[in-house]
Every structure is written in structure tokens, then in C-alpha cells.
Write an enzyme that holds these catalytic residues in place. Structure first.
Site, mmCIF file in Angstrom:
data_model
loop_
_atom_site.group_PDB
_atom_site.id
_atom_site.type_symbol
_atom_site.label_atom_id
_atom_site.label_comp_id
_atom_site.label_asym_id
_atom_site.label_seq_id
_atom_site.Cartn_x
_atom_site.Cartn_y
_atom_site.Cartn_z
ATOM 1 N N GLU A 1 11.681 -7.378 1.313
ATOM 2 C CA GLU A 1 10.533 -7.565 2.211
ATOM 3 C C GLU A 1 9.215 -7.469 1.454
ATOM 4 O O GLU A 1 9.104 -6.738 0.483
ATOM 5 C CB GLU A 1 10.535 -6.462 3.278
ATOM 6 C CG GLU A 1 11.737 -6.517 4.182
ATOM 7 C CD GLU A 1 11.829 -5.307 5.109
ATOM 8 O OE1 GLU A 1 10.775 -4.831 5.581
ATOM 9 O OE2 GLU A 1 12.959 -4.859 5.341
ATOM 10 N N CYS B 1 12.742 7.591 5.055
ATOM 11 C CA CYS B 1 12.523 6.203 4.630
ATOM 12 C C CYS B 1 13.698 5.298 4.975
ATOM 13 O O CYS B 1 14.854 5.632 4.713
ATOM 14 C CB CYS B 1 12.257 6.182 3.125
ATOM 15 S SG CYS B 1 11.914 4.543 2.504
ATOM 16 N N CYS C 1 14.984 9.492 0.109
ATOM 17 C CA CYS C 1 13.983 10.194 0.929
ATOM 18 C C CYS C 1 14.391 10.114 2.405
ATOM 19 O O CYS C 1 14.737 9.047 2.897
ATOM 20 C CB CYS C 1 12.596 9.585 0.726
ATOM 21 S SG CYS C 1 12.046 9.641 -0.983
ATOM 22 N N CYS D 1 8.063 -0.884 5.591
ATOM 23 C CA CYS D 1 9.133 -1.578 4.882
ATOM 24 C C CYS D 1 10.522 -1.008 5.105
ATOM 25 O O CYS D 1 10.704 0.113 5.542
ATOM 26 C CB CYS D 1 8.813 -1.626 3.407
ATOM 27 S SG CYS D 1 9.209 -0.110 2.616
ATOM 28 N N CYS E 1 1.981 -6.128 -0.462
ATOM 29 C CA CYS E 1 2.837 -4.974 -0.757
ATOM 30 C C CYS E 1 4.200 -5.553 -1.113
ATOM 31 O O CYS E 1 4.811 -6.252 -0.304
ATOM 32 C CB CYS E 1 2.918 -4.098 0.489
ATOM 33 S SG CYS E 1 4.102 -2.763 0.329
ATOM 34 N N SER F 1 3.978 9.775 -4.103
ATOM 35 C CA SER F 1 4.418 10.133 -2.760
ATOM 36 C C SER F 1 4.752 11.615 -2.776
ATOM 37 O O SER F 1 5.858 12.013 -3.141
ATOM 38 C CB SER F 1 5.655 9.308 -2.385
ATOM 39 O OG SER F 1 5.305 7.952 -2.331
ATOM 40 N N LEU F 2 3.775 12.418 -2.400
ATOM 41 C CA LEU F 2 3.947 13.868 -2.501
ATOM 42 C C LEU F 2 4.535 14.428 -1.198
ATOM 43 O O LEU F 2 5.577 15.071 -1.210
ATOM 44 C CB LEU F 2 2.603 14.520 -2.836
ATOM 45 C CG LEU F 2 2.613 16.022 -3.058
ATOM 46 C CD1 LEU F 2 3.527 16.426 -4.202
ATOM 47 C CD2 LEU F 2 1.193 16.545 -3.325
ATOM 48 N N HIS F 3 3.848 14.216 -0.113
ATOM 49 C CA HIS F 3 4.340 14.510 1.242
ATOM 50 C C HIS F 3 4.542 15.977 1.593
ATOM 51 O O HIS F 3 4.887 16.297 2.739
ATOM 52 C CB HIS F 3 5.648 13.765 1.553
ATOM 53 C CG HIS F 3 5.572 12.289 1.381
ATOM 54 N ND1 HIS F 3 4.488 11.535 1.781
ATOM 55 C CD2 HIS F 3 6.446 11.399 0.837
ATOM 56 C CE1 HIS F 3 4.707 10.257 1.501
ATOM 57 N NE2 HIS F 3 5.877 10.143 0.919
ATOM 58 N N ASN G 1 6.088 6.618 10.150
ATOM 59 C CA ASN G 1 6.640 5.578 11.017
ATOM 60 C C ASN G 1 8.003 6.021 11.513
ATOM 61 O O ASN G 1 8.812 6.485 10.728
ATOM 62 C CB ASN G 1 6.853 4.300 10.209
ATOM 63 C CG ASN G 1 5.610 3.463 10.200
ATOM 64 O OD1 ASN G 1 5.129 3.047 11.247
ATOM 65 N ND2 ASN G 1 5.086 3.237 9.013
ATOM 66 N N CYS H 1 17.205 1.228 -2.400
ATOM 67 C CA CYS H 1 16.634 2.319 -3.192
ATOM 68 C C CYS H 1 17.639 3.460 -3.232
ATOM 69 O O CYS H 1 18.349 3.683 -2.259
ATOM 70 C CB CYS H 1 15.334 2.795 -2.524
ATOM 71 S SG CYS H 1 14.463 4.075 -3.461
ATOM 72 N N GLY I 1 12.201 0.075 -2.704
ATOM 73 C CA GLY I 1 12.566 0.414 -4.084
ATOM 74 C C GLY I 1 11.642 1.413 -4.736
ATOM 75 O O GLY I 1 10.555 1.703 -4.248
ATOM 76 N N GLU I 2 12.125 1.967 -5.857
ATOM 77 C CA GLU I 2 11.335 2.913 -6.640
ATOM 78 C C GLU I 2 10.963 2.197 -7.947
ATOM 79 O O GLU I 2 11.827 1.984 -8.813
ATOM 80 C CB GLU I 2 12.166 4.183 -6.904
ATOM 81 C CG GLU I 2 11.625 5.123 -7.952
ATOM 82 C CD GLU I 2 10.138 5.474 -7.801
ATOM 83 O OE1 GLU I 2 9.693 5.818 -6.696
ATOM 84 O OE2 GLU I 2 9.420 5.382 -8.816
ATOM 85 N N SER J 1 3.242 2.930 -6.700
ATOM 86 C CA SER J 1 3.577 4.149 -5.965
ATOM 87 C C SER J 1 4.946 4.656 -6.406
ATOM 88 O O SER J 1 5.902 3.894 -6.478
ATOM 89 C CB SER J 1 3.589 3.831 -4.461
ATOM 90 O OG SER J 1 3.928 4.956 -3.714
HETATM 91 N N1 SAH Z 1 9.472 4.467 -4.051
HETATM 92 C C1 SAH Z 1 8.053 4.445 -4.072
HETATM 93 C C2 SAH Z 1 7.438 3.247 -3.376
HETATM 94 C C3 SAH Z 1 8.013 2.811 -2.062
HETATM 95 S S1 SAH Z 1 7.693 3.787 -0.645
HETATM 96 C C4 SAH Z 1 7.497 5.735 -3.526
HETATM 97 O O1 SAH Z 1 8.278 6.591 -3.145
HETATM 98 O O2 SAH Z 1 6.293 5.926 -3.551
HETATM 99 C C5 SAH Z 1 6.023 3.498 -0.258
HETATM 100 C C6 SAH Z 1 5.394 4.603 0.555
HETATM 101 O O3 SAH Z 1 5.861 4.586 1.935
HETATM 102 C C7 SAH Z 1 5.724 5.980 0.027
HETATM 103 O O4 SAH Z 1 4.611 6.805 0.020
HETATM 104 C C8 SAH Z 1 6.766 6.435 1.038
HETATM 105 O O5 SAH Z 1 6.901 7.802 0.977
HETATM 106 C C9 SAH Z 1 6.220 5.880 2.327
HETATM 107 N N2 SAH Z 1 7.169 5.827 3.432
HETATM 108 C C10 SAH Z 1 8.478 5.600 3.409
HETATM 109 N N3 SAH Z 1 9.020 5.686 4.644
HETATM 110 C C11 SAH Z 1 8.013 5.955 5.477
HETATM 111 C C12 SAH Z 1 7.936 6.176 6.883
HETATM 112 N N4 SAH Z 1 9.008 6.130 7.675
HETATM 113 N N5 SAH Z 1 6.720 6.456 7.410
HETATM 114 C C13 SAH Z 1 5.615 6.499 6.613
HETATM 115 N N6 SAH Z 1 5.639 6.313 5.302
HETATM 116 C C14 SAH Z 1 6.825 6.057 4.727
#
Ligand code: SAH
Length: 342
Positions: free
Chosen positions: A91, A118, A115, A332, A104, A213-215, A289, A111, A158-159, A190
Site C-alpha cells: 500500500e 499495527c 507491534c 496502512c 507514504c 516510533s517510540l510510543h 487507529n 513486517c 514494513g520496517e 521511520s
Molecule cells: N516500521 C516503521 C515504519 C512503519 S509504521 C516504524 O515502526 O516506524 C509507521 C508509523 O505508524 C509508526 O510510527 C507506527 O508505530 C504507526 N502505526 C502503526 N499502527 C498504527 C495504528 N494502528 N495507529 C496509529 N499509528 C500506527
């Protein structure tokens, strides 16, 4: 068959030389592939039919064929489901901002990072994308929409640092003046935080923007959300970003997805501010999301604003990410997943 579009200028020139072709041919072909983004040799109209046939025998052009396309009625965001040469799907999303169009893109088919919030990782990783396939996402969208894309974010499926060599090749290729000629400063990568690869990337000296992507502000919460945290801790990954910023003089970013009751308390905000103190950085707050396979719920608006307010009052730059393409499921991983299930 060799992927002709992932060859760099020197490799392409060597390949053409071995076919007995003069040097200028290689430049013509490079421009067809990378500036115009053609998907077949027959579109290379200034080459002889004979040469086109010769090329077809040895090479192929990995393309992104539009399988599905959705346009948001709210903000014009366009989402593509692309089909690759081996039948896999990825996508991409094109967004319009004041400064131009941003795409994007995906870096892998699926992946393996796992996470929990995701959708892209639910069935693991099928394969890495070729450099050409990352680039073709830009070409397909540009050619379909008749626009020029000026910014790229590697934030799709993907990463990127788990597909390191192809991603570096891709970055150098899109920056080439005989190709898409996109400034590296307008590209954001990212990552979920593969620490040794962050240091490797730092040494490439490419002026891209790195975002992590710290979170979560601590290991207890982050390890629950992201398995990668069991390998490299919050402190280790923040230190890598800090060093990256100091080495490259490029401000780094942190993504922080806000999930109700998981990572969105006042205490979490304070702990985060303390960890990021002294780093030239920016925090992107993202309302999570909903993904139907997990039960994470988005934080309410009040808590999101409060989280931002606390960070700002503690001198940490923070913005809340505007949600684009809400009506087309633009986040995505979800389209590909639907296709897999159908
Ligand atoms: N693998 C990389 C890039 C892809 S994810 C990474 O981890 O950064 C791109 C961004 O979308 C990341 O910050 C990821 O944590 C976030 N993301 C993934 N699923 C999500 C969701 N359900 N809601 C909001 N952000 C999300």
C-alpha cells in the site's frame, strides 16, 4: 532475469557496455526508468526495436500495478493497493500539503516486528521490497495522478531498517538528478528502533529526517506494545537518536501513538519529557487507529491535548498529527489485509 531498475548508474552502464552499446544509451535508459518511470521496454521509444528485444531477454522492470485506488472525499488523500510482479500486495498513500505532495511508501511485504497496535505485521513479513519497487510506488502514483511528488515518508508497510541495503539504494536513486531528483531533506525514514542499524545509517551521512516510533516513555509499557523493545531498551534507542542528531545536525522526531489507558497519562507525558530533554527533537502525537484484531482504543481528545500541553510546558516541541483520509481507511496495512482475507 535481472531487475534492471535497481541497478545504479555505474552498474547500468557496465551492463549496456557488455551488450556492446555506446555510453549515451545507458543514460537514456536510466532516464526512462527513473525520471519517467516507464513500466515496459517498449515505452523506450528512442531505442531500436532490436535493443528493446535484447533487454527483454535479460532484464525485467519491477512495477507497482494499481489494483485498487481510493480517493478521500474529505481531503483528496489517495490510497493505492499495488500488485507486485509476484502477486504480492503493498500500500501507498498520497497526501496533499501546502508545500506539495507527500507519498507514504511501503518498504516490505508485511513486517516481522510484531507491534501490537499495527495491522501490517499480523501475518509476518513475506519479503523485502526491491529498491525498484519502492521507487515504482512513487512513479505509479505520479503518473496516475499527473503530479510531481516532492516528499517521501517511509512509513507504510514494513520496517525500513530491516531492509537496509535496498532502502539505502532507494534513497540514493530517488535523489539522483537523472531520476526523480527528490531532495534527501524531504525524505523521512521511520523506524521501530533497530539500534545497530540506526548507527549504520548515521554513518551514511544522508541528510534525511529520522523518526523513531517510540510510543512509550519506559520499558514496562513499551515492551508490552513493541517486542523490539526486548532487544533494545527505551534508553538505548533514545541515546541512538540523540547521537544521530548530534552527528548529522538533523533534528530527529519521535512518534507517539496515544492509546487510551495505556500510554496517555499525565505521568507518562512527564516521564517522556524528562527522557527527551536536551535532544533537538520534535514529538508527533498520533491518535491510534483502530485495528479490528486488537482492543486498543484511541485516547480522548481532552487527554491528547493535555498530553501535548504538558510536553510543551516542559519545553518539548509536540504537535498532534492531523488525520487525513479518514473515510478511506488510509492508515496502512489494512487494505492489504482485507485483500488477504478475501
Ligand atoms: N516500521 C516503521 C515504519 C512503519 S509504521 C516504524 O515502526 O516506524 C509507521 C508509523 O505508524 C509508526 O510510527 C507506527 O508505530 C504507526 N502505526 C502503526 N499502527 C498504527 C495504528 N494502528 N495507529 C496509529 N499509528 C500506527
Amino acid at each position: 532475469m535481472t531487475d534492471i531498475k535497481s541497478l545504479n548508474e555505474a552498474q547500468l552502464s557496465e551492463a549496456l557496455k557488455s551488450l556492446g552499446e555506446p555510453a549515451f544509451r545507458s543514460k537514456q535508459i536510466y532516464q526512462w526508468l527513473h525520471q519517467k518511470g516507464v513500466s515496459s521496454f517498449d515505452e523506450m521509444t528512442n531505442l531500436s526495436k532490436e535493443l528493446r528485444e535484447k533487454l527483454k531477454e535479460e532484464y525485467f522492470i519491477p512495477c507497482c500495478n494499481i489494483e485498487e485506488k481510493y480517493v478521500s472525499k474529505l481531503d483528496g488523500t489517495v490510497k493505492y493497493l499495488f500488485k507486485l510482479f509476484d502477486g504480492e500486495y503493498i500500500e501507498s498513500v498520497v497526501m496533499k500539503y501546502k508545500y506539495g505532495y507527500t507519498i507514504c511508501i511501503s518498504s516490505q511485504v508485511g513486517c516481522k516486528m510484531g507491534c501490537r497496535f499495527c495491522a501490517s505485521t499480523l501475518n509476518g513479513c513475506k519479503r523485502n521490497l526491491l529498491s525498484a519497487e519502492m521507487e515504482s510506488q512513487v512513479h505509479s502514483a505520479q503518473n496516475d495522478l499527473g503530479i510531481r511528488i516532492s516528499h517521501i515518508v517511509l512509513m507504510g508497510i514494513g520496517e525500513p531498517l530491516d531492509n537496509y541495503e535496498n532502502v539505502i539504494n532507494f534513497l540514493k536513486t530517488v535523489n539522483n538528478e537523472n531520476g526523480l531528483n527528490i531532495s534527501l531533506r524531504d525524505i523521512t525514514l521511520s523506524t521501530c528502533g533497530i539500534v545497530p542499524k540506526i548507527y549504520e545509517l548515521m554513518k551514511e551521512e544522508l541528510p534525511i529526517t529520522l523518526t523513531l516510533s517510540l510510543h512509550a516513555p519506559n520499558d514496562k509499557i513499551r515492551s508490552e506494545m513493541m517486542p523490539i523493545n526486548n532487544k533494545w531498551s527505551v534508553d538505548e534507542v533514545i541515546k541512538a537518536l540523540d547521537e544521530y542528531e548530534k552527528h548529522t545536525s538533523r533534528r530527529v522526531s519521535f512518534e507517539y501513538t496515544l492509546i487510551n489507558g495505556v500510554n496517555d497519562s499525565e505521568e507518562n507525558a512527564r516521564e517522556l519529557a524528562k527522557k527527551l530533554k536536551g535532544i533537538n527533537c520534535h514529538v508527533n502525537l498520533i491518535p491510534v487507529n483502530n485495528v479490528k484484531e486488537n482492543d486498543y482504543i484511541v485516547s480522548n481528545e481532552y487527554n491528547i491535548k493535555k498530553f501535548q500541553y504538558i510536553l510543551k510546558s516542559l519545553k518539548i516541541n509536540a504537535t498532534i498529527r492531523r488525520t487525513l483520509g479518514k473515510d478511506i481507511n488510509a492508515s496502512c496495512g489494512q487494505l492489504r489485509r482485507k485483500k488477504q482475507e478475501s
